[in-house]
Design an enzyme around this catalytic site. Structure first.
Site, PDB file in Angstrom:
ATOM      1  N   GLU A  22      10.205  14.715  16.222  1.00 25.80           N
ATOM      2  CA  GLU A  22      10.514  14.695  14.794  1.00 25.80           C
ATOM      3  C   GLU A  22       9.644  15.747  14.100  1.00 25.80           C
ATOM      4  O   GLU A  22       8.430  15.782  14.302  1.00 25.80           O
ATOM      5  CB  GLU A  22      10.202  13.318  14.223  1.00 25.80           C
ATOM      6  CG  GLU A  22      10.550  13.212  12.764  1.00 25.80           C
ATOM      7  CD  GLU A  22      10.229  11.837  12.181  1.00 25.80           C
ATOM      8  OE1 GLU A  22       9.142  11.310  12.472  1.00 25.80           O
ATOM      9  OE2 GLU A  22      11.062  11.322  11.434  1.00 25.80           O
ATOM     10  N   GLU A  73      10.252   0.414  10.268  1.00 26.19           N
ATOM     11  CA  GLU A  73      11.228   1.480   9.985  1.00 26.19           C
ATOM     12  C   GLU A  73      10.517   2.784  10.312  1.00 26.19           C
ATOM     13  O   GLU A  73       9.640   3.217   9.567  1.00 26.19           O
ATOM     14  CB  GLU A  73      11.624   1.470   8.505  1.00 26.19           C
ATOM     15  CG  GLU A  73      12.260   0.182   8.035  1.00 26.19           C
ATOM     16  CD  GLU A  73      13.686  -0.001   8.528  1.00 26.19           C
ATOM     17  OE1 GLU A  73      14.220   0.922   9.164  1.00 26.19           O
ATOM     18  OE2 GLU A  73      14.245  -1.079   8.283  1.00 26.19           O
ATOM     19  N   CYS A  88      13.397  10.475   7.156  1.00 29.85           N
ATOM     20  CA  CYS A  88      13.398   9.878   8.495  1.00 29.85           C
ATOM     21  C   CYS A  88      14.755  10.048   9.168  1.00 29.85           C
ATOM     22  O   CYS A  88      14.831  10.219  10.371  1.00 29.85           O
ATOM     23  CB  CYS A  88      13.035   8.409   8.406  1.00 29.85           C
ATOM     24  SG  CYS A  88      14.042   7.536   7.202  1.00 29.85           S
ATOM     25  N   LYS A  95       0.846  -1.198   0.000  1.00 32.14           N
ATOM     26  CA  LYS A  95       0.000   0.000   0.000  1.00 32.14           C
ATOM     27  C   LYS A  95       0.876   1.240   0.000  1.00 32.14           C
ATOM     28  O   LYS A  95       1.589   1.505   0.973  1.00 32.14           O
ATOM     29  CB  LYS A  95      -0.907   0.059   1.235  1.00 32.14           C
ATOM     30  CG  LYS A  95      -1.947   1.170   1.089  1.00 32.14           C
ATOM     31  CD  LYS A  95      -2.634   1.525   2.378  1.00 32.14           C
ATOM     32  CE  LYS A  95      -1.874   2.538   3.185  1.00 32.14           C
ATOM     33  NZ  LYS A  95      -1.748   3.865   2.547  1.00 32.14           N
TER      34      LYS A  95
HETATM   35  P1  NAD Z   1       2.349   7.517   8.678  1.00 30.23           P
HETATM   36  O1  NAD Z   1       2.755   6.563   9.731  1.00 30.23           O
HETATM   37  O2  NAD Z   1       1.244   8.441   8.971  1.00 30.23           O
HETATM   38  O3  NAD Z   1       1.924   6.751   7.344  1.00 30.23           O
HETATM   39  C1  NAD Z   1       2.758   5.801   6.754  1.00 30.23           C
HETATM   40  C2  NAD Z   1       1.887   4.804   6.022  1.00 30.23           C
HETATM   41  O4  NAD Z   1       1.088   4.103   6.962  1.00 30.23           O
HETATM   42  C3  NAD Z   1       0.933   5.413   5.030  1.00 30.23           C
HETATM   43  O5  NAD Z   1       0.869   4.560   3.907  1.00 30.23           O
HETATM   44  C4  NAD Z   1      -0.390   5.418   5.776  1.00 30.23           C
HETATM   45  O6  NAD Z   1      -1.513   5.366   4.940  1.00 30.23           O
HETATM   46  C5  NAD Z   1      -0.274   4.153   6.579  1.00 30.23           C
HETATM   47  N1  NAD Z   1      -1.083   4.122   7.798  1.00 30.23           N
HETATM   48  C6  NAD Z   1      -1.553   5.167   8.524  1.00 30.23           C
HETATM   49  N2  NAD Z   1      -2.269   4.712   9.576  1.00 30.23           N
HETATM   50  C7  NAD Z   1      -2.213   3.358   9.528  1.00 30.23           C
HETATM   51  C8  NAD Z   1      -2.741   2.321  10.345  1.00 30.23           C
HETATM   52  N3  NAD Z   1      -3.455   2.582  11.429  1.00 30.23           N
HETATM   53  N4  NAD Z   1      -2.493   1.042  10.005  1.00 30.23           N
HETATM   54  C9  NAD Z   1      -1.753   0.755   8.913  1.00 30.23           C
HETATM   55  N5  NAD Z   1      -1.253   1.694   8.086  1.00 30.23           N
HETATM   56  C10 NAD Z   1      -1.463   2.981   8.399  1.00 30.23           C
HETATM   57  O7  NAD Z   1       3.672   8.274   8.284  1.00 30.23           O
HETATM   58  P2  NAD Z   1       3.850   9.399   7.184  1.00 30.23           P
HETATM   59  O8  NAD Z   1       3.455  10.687   7.794  1.00 30.23           O
HETATM   60  O9  NAD Z   1       3.245   9.002   5.915  1.00 30.23           O
HETATM   61  O10 NAD Z   1       5.431   9.331   6.965  1.00 30.23           O
HETATM   62  C11 NAD Z   1       6.309  10.000   7.732  1.00 30.23           C
HETATM   63  C12 NAD Z   1       6.935   9.077   8.766  1.00 30.23           C
HETATM   64  O11 NAD Z   1       7.615   7.990   8.138  1.00 30.23           O
HETATM   65  C13 NAD Z   1       7.983   9.801   9.560  1.00 30.23           C
HETATM   66  O12 NAD Z   1       7.843   9.545  10.910  1.00 30.23           O
HETATM   67  C14 NAD Z   1       9.289   9.218   9.030  1.00 30.23           C
HETATM   68  O13 NAD Z   1      10.354   9.326   9.917  1.00 30.23           O
HETATM   69  C15 NAD Z   1       8.907   7.831   8.717  1.00 30.23           C
HETATM   70  N6  NAD Z   1       9.858   7.211   7.768  1.00 30.23           N
HETATM   71  C16 NAD Z   1      10.742   6.288   8.223  1.00 30.23           C
HETATM   72  C17 NAD Z   1      11.665   5.715   7.370  1.00 30.23           C
HETATM   73  C18 NAD Z   1      12.656   4.687   7.873  1.00 30.23           C
HETATM   74  O14 NAD Z   1      13.195   3.962   7.049  1.00 30.23           O
HETATM   75  N7  NAD Z   1      12.914   4.599   9.161  1.00 30.23           N
HETATM   76  C19 NAD Z   1      11.681   6.083   6.035  1.00 30.23           C
HETATM   77  C20 NAD Z   1      10.778   7.033   5.602  1.00 30.23           C
HETATM   78  C21 NAD Z   1       9.862   7.600   6.487  1.00 30.23           C
END
Ligand code: NAD
Length: 794
Positions: free
Chosen positions: A397, A266, A300, A192
């Site tokens: 963050e 991650e 991230c 997804k």
């Molecule tokens: P998010 O957690 O809001 O969303 C990430 C994904 O999860 C999206 O596809 C979203 O639709 C889905 N999602 C949201 N709620 C969910 C649920 N209850 N169950 C399952 N899926 C769900 O994060 P974001 O705002 O899209 O991305 C930013 C975050 O991602 C930051 O915290 C960043 O640090 C992190 N990130 C981490 C890495 C890494 O490798 N450590 C890499 C990139 C981004």
């Protein structure tokens, strides 16, 4: 005109990337896109669509299928059906598909880059030169693992159907990071993409169909958080691989608790960028630009906490402000810009309000006088000084182009400040003194370190965090292992049930002569009484009372964790030292083998021959653990750059170990030995039913030169102790080998500090079999790999 003044006064003309092909691709799809299920683009079963926007303008780009239960079910079922034959293909056949995918990405790189820049708002320069080449590299690299899977991973099998959920900041790259290793090793996927940026994943899915990837091997379901949670909850998904916020990661951990699903997370970060006084300051300034203004800081592992040595702080910050004033912000398709657009209005608002609160809190805010585009979502590069280590802006963050700066005086202070965070994703260390740089790299609690560099990535080098930045690695050999299951560990669903008949104590006369009333807890190298002063009876199989052990409670567990935490010298000791101690423990156990055999027979009712075999296997296992102590080493990666990356397995820290009833001495020694041989300290809870062999073993430990606090033993009611351990925020990992309920509780309660978990049924493991109970199969869970990048050159 001098060259310097030419550079200072240079005026950039417009250099706009042509988006004609990308707009034509969108138009071809009718600006409306379905899911990719079973090799076909399909409309959402519920008929609902959502709109994806162009952050640079705020305008709509396309309408995308909104996945709900029926769509997710169809995708998971397609993946399930396709998995056995995909796994059965030869490694070479799978490698050919991945290789074809890499080639296809390269052929279509400009189109994918433009789609990415339009949908995400990132500069085309970054998408074109970094994200998309790296995405191709991931497919090519993992094609190689598919090719040699038979030789390198013959003791493993694919996990099955993988649910993958990715965020919006690197949509195409995240697709490659997730899909390539999963498919390479014989799994099938339901992915997804983030709701803000689904387009590049759909384009890549289209390319996968074009190269002839068998239907059902890769499925893409679009949608929001609810769609994600449907994938997480699907009973037919074997593993969830999630990249995103720590908040959602925590939720997913608790929803998958007790389901037997594998999980990698991650998550977020608040990474330090350390500048020492002997650093090449001009290079370090460029490092900051790459670290916090790359992808508008929506990274991230962005170096969002600048820590500068006090002696050079003024000059460094002056250079930095000067450099900031030259940054160019503009439309993502402009080829000469440094920063593009923020993903959406909500994120823009969040960044602004965090900065406003920091300023209200006393921070000084510097933003260069740059012109921002009139439409879309843009935020200027921002530097906050006069902030405190505990300020919200330093701890949270931001996920935006905001840097907060603090100073330090000594390397020790720099390390303390770096580690003053609940996150632990990455660090960037700048010093011309190689010894200092490596010292700091070793001591910062993160998964990735860049020395005199920032934000370097490659498929051969694992990436991932520690602490609340999540667990698991993507890339490298360790990333491949996240998609495999060891054949020596059976996988039947519903595992976690013991094979031992339940024990019911009989009301018999006690055999006082045999009761060992001296058994105590072992905490901090001393035998101590239980805090509450209660004991628990231990019976032989025929109902005789044969001993009592202390009933450890919350306070005893806390004391044990504290003792283990204090024994950190063990984690920094060398393998040679640890090996000698493990051999010494083995020798001392061997000298008392008969006594331990008798105890096992009395306790469990096994024959003296079986008991003697278990003791002998325990001695053997301790020797194996000693052997591994200086052999479970890291590797040196040579990614495509001038330099190296050192992948170093580091001990996790303090591990709570709940041992099973099966093979009560051997299972305890296998688990505790594996944990401590690579430098962990443990709080171990022996079999609740048959703890006496382990409480006897305390005397062996006491006479074996093991430093105090490395092994702590708490007896008593297993479930209660397990829950206290799982909730304890100063415990780094918990291993539970026991009932399904205990395993589920431990996973569910581990979310506070997102500790690593290893849960298995005790009976699912043949403790006599070295392939199942010692060596790499366990050691992998006792370490986390830190990758230290060290480029060459002046
Ligand atoms: P998010 O957690 O809001 O969303 C990430 C994904 O999860 C999206 O596809 C979203 O639709 C889905 N999602 C949201 N709620 C969910 C649920 N209850 N169950 C399952 N899926 C769900 O994060 P974001 O705002 O899209 O991305 C930013 C975050 O991602 C930051 O915290 C960043 O640090 C992190 N990130 C981490 C890495 C890494 O490798 N450590 C890499 C990139 C981004």
């Amino acid at each position: 005109m001098s060259i310097t003044s030419y550079f200072e006064n240079i005026v950039y003309g417009p250099s706009h990337e042509d988006d004609g092909s990308a707009r034509a691709w969108l138009k071809d799809g009718g600006a409306q896109f379905g899911h990719l299920i079973n090799g076909k683009s399909v409309e959402p079963i519920g008929g609902e669509y959502f709109e994806t926007l162009e952050p640079a303008t705020g305008q709509g780009l396309a309408h995308i299928a909104l996945g709900r239960a029926a769509d997710v079910e169809a995708a998971v079922s397609a993946a399930r059906q396709a998995q056995p034959s995909w796994a059965k293909l030869s490694g070479h056949r799978r490698a050919r598909f991945l290789y074809a995918m890499a080639r296809s990405i390269q052929r279509n790189s400009r189109l994918i880059s433009v789609i990415e820049a339009l949908d995400n708002g990132k500069p085309i320069r970054e998408a074109r030169d970094i994200d998309i080449p790296l995405a191709a590299r991931h497919f090519l690299y993992h094609a190689g693992w598919a090719q040699i899977q038979g030789q390198e991973f013959c003791d493993f099998e694919p996990l099955g159907v993988i649910g993958q959920i990715v965020p919006w900041n690197f949509p195409a790259l995240m697709f490659a990071w997730k899909v390539a290793p999963a498919l390479a090793l014989g799994n099938t996927v339901v992915l997804k993409p983030a709701e803000q940026t689904p387009l590049s994943a759909l384009l890549l899915g289209q390319l996968a169909v074009e190269i002839g990837l068998p239907p059902g091997v890769l499925n893409i379901v679009c949608g929001d958080g609810e769609t994600g949670s449907l994938i997480v909850d699907s009973p037919d998904v074997d593993k969830v691989a999630f990249t995103g916020s720590t908040e959602v990661g925590r939720l997913i951990r608790s929803r998958t608790a007790g389901t037997g699903k594998s999980l990698t997370l991650e998550l977020g970060g608040k990474s330090p960028f350390l500048v020492f006084e002997d650093a090449d300051l001009d290079s370090a300034v460029e490092g900051v630009v790459d670290s916090i203004w790359f992808n508008q800081g929506q990274v991230c592992c962005a170096g969002s906490r600048l820590l500068v040595q006090e002696s050079v702080a003024d000059i460094f910050l002056a250079k930095l402000r000067q450099r900031m004033s030259k940054l160019r912000i503009g439309h993502p398709l402009e080829k000469s810009i440094d920063m593009g657009a923020i993903i959406d209005a909500a994120q823009l608002l969040r960044i602004q309000s965090l900065v406003d609160r920091a300023v209200a809190d006393g921070a000084d805010c510097y933003q260069p006088d740059l012109s921002l585009p009139n439409e879309g979502f843009f935020f200027p590069p921002t530097l906050l000084t006069n902030v405190q280590p505990c300020s919200e802006i330093v701890q949270e963050e931001i996920f935006g182009p905001v840097l907060c700066a603090m100073t330090f005086r000594t390397p020790d202070e720099a390390i303390t400040l770096s580690n003053n965070s609940r996150y632990g994703l990455s660090a960037s260390v700048w010093s011309e003194t190689i010894g200092l740089a490596f010292e700091v790299a070793a001591k910062v609690k993160v998964g990735v370190v860049w020395i005199n560099a920032a934000n370097l990535f490659d498929a051969s080098v694992g990436f991932g965090g520690v602490r609340e930045s999540g667990f698991g690695r993507e890339g490298g050999r360790e990333g491949v292992l996240e998609y495999l299951h060891p054949r020596a560990w059976p996988r039947e669903r519903g595992e976690g049930q013991t094979t031992l008949a339940p024990f019911v104590a009989k009301a018999t006369t006690s055999n006082d002569a045999k009761i060992d009333r001296t058994s105590k807890l072992f905490i901090g190298g001393r035998q101590v009484r239980a805090d509450a002063g209660y004991s628990k009876d231990v019976y032989s199989p025929d109902g005789q009372l044969i001993g009592q052990v202390p009933r450890g409670d919350r306070k005893d567990v806390r004391n044990a964790v504290e003792a283990a935490r204090s024994a950190d010298g063990w984690s920094s000791s060398d393998g040679h030292h640890r090996a000698q101690i493990l051999y010494y423990i083995a020798e001392n156990l061997s000298a008392r083998a008969d006594e331990f055999s008798e105890r096992l027979t009395m306790m469990t009712g096994i024959s003296s021959e079986e008991a003697s075999n278990e003791v002998q296997a325990s001695v053997d296992r301790l020797f194996s653990c000693g052997a591994w102590a200086d052999k479970f080493e890291g590797v040196l990666h040579q990614p495509p750059m001038r330099g190296v990356a050192l992948a170093i397995p580091e001990p996790i820290g303090v591990i709570g170990i709940l041992c099973p009833d099966e093979a009560p001495l051997l299972s305890f020694i296998s688990l505790v030995g594996s944990a401590i041989c690579v430098g962990n300290r443990v709080v171990a809870v022996p079999s609740e039913r048959w703890p006496l062999a382990v409480t006897d073993f305390i005397q062996v430990l006491e006479t074996s030169d093991l430093p105090s606090g490395v092994v702590n033993i708490v007896t008593g009611e297993r479930s209660g102790i397990s829950n206290v351990l799982a909730e304890h925020d100063d415990l780094d990992s918990i291993w539970v080998f026991g009932s399904g309920d205990d395993c589920a509780d431990a996973e569910r309660l581990s979310i506070g500090n997102l500790k690593r978990t290893l849960v298995r049924s005790g009976s699912a493991i043949d403790w006599m079999n070295p392939a199942a109970a010692e060596g790499r199969v366990l050691l992998r869970h006792a370490v986390q790999v830190k990758n230290i990048w060290a480029p060459y050159g002046d």
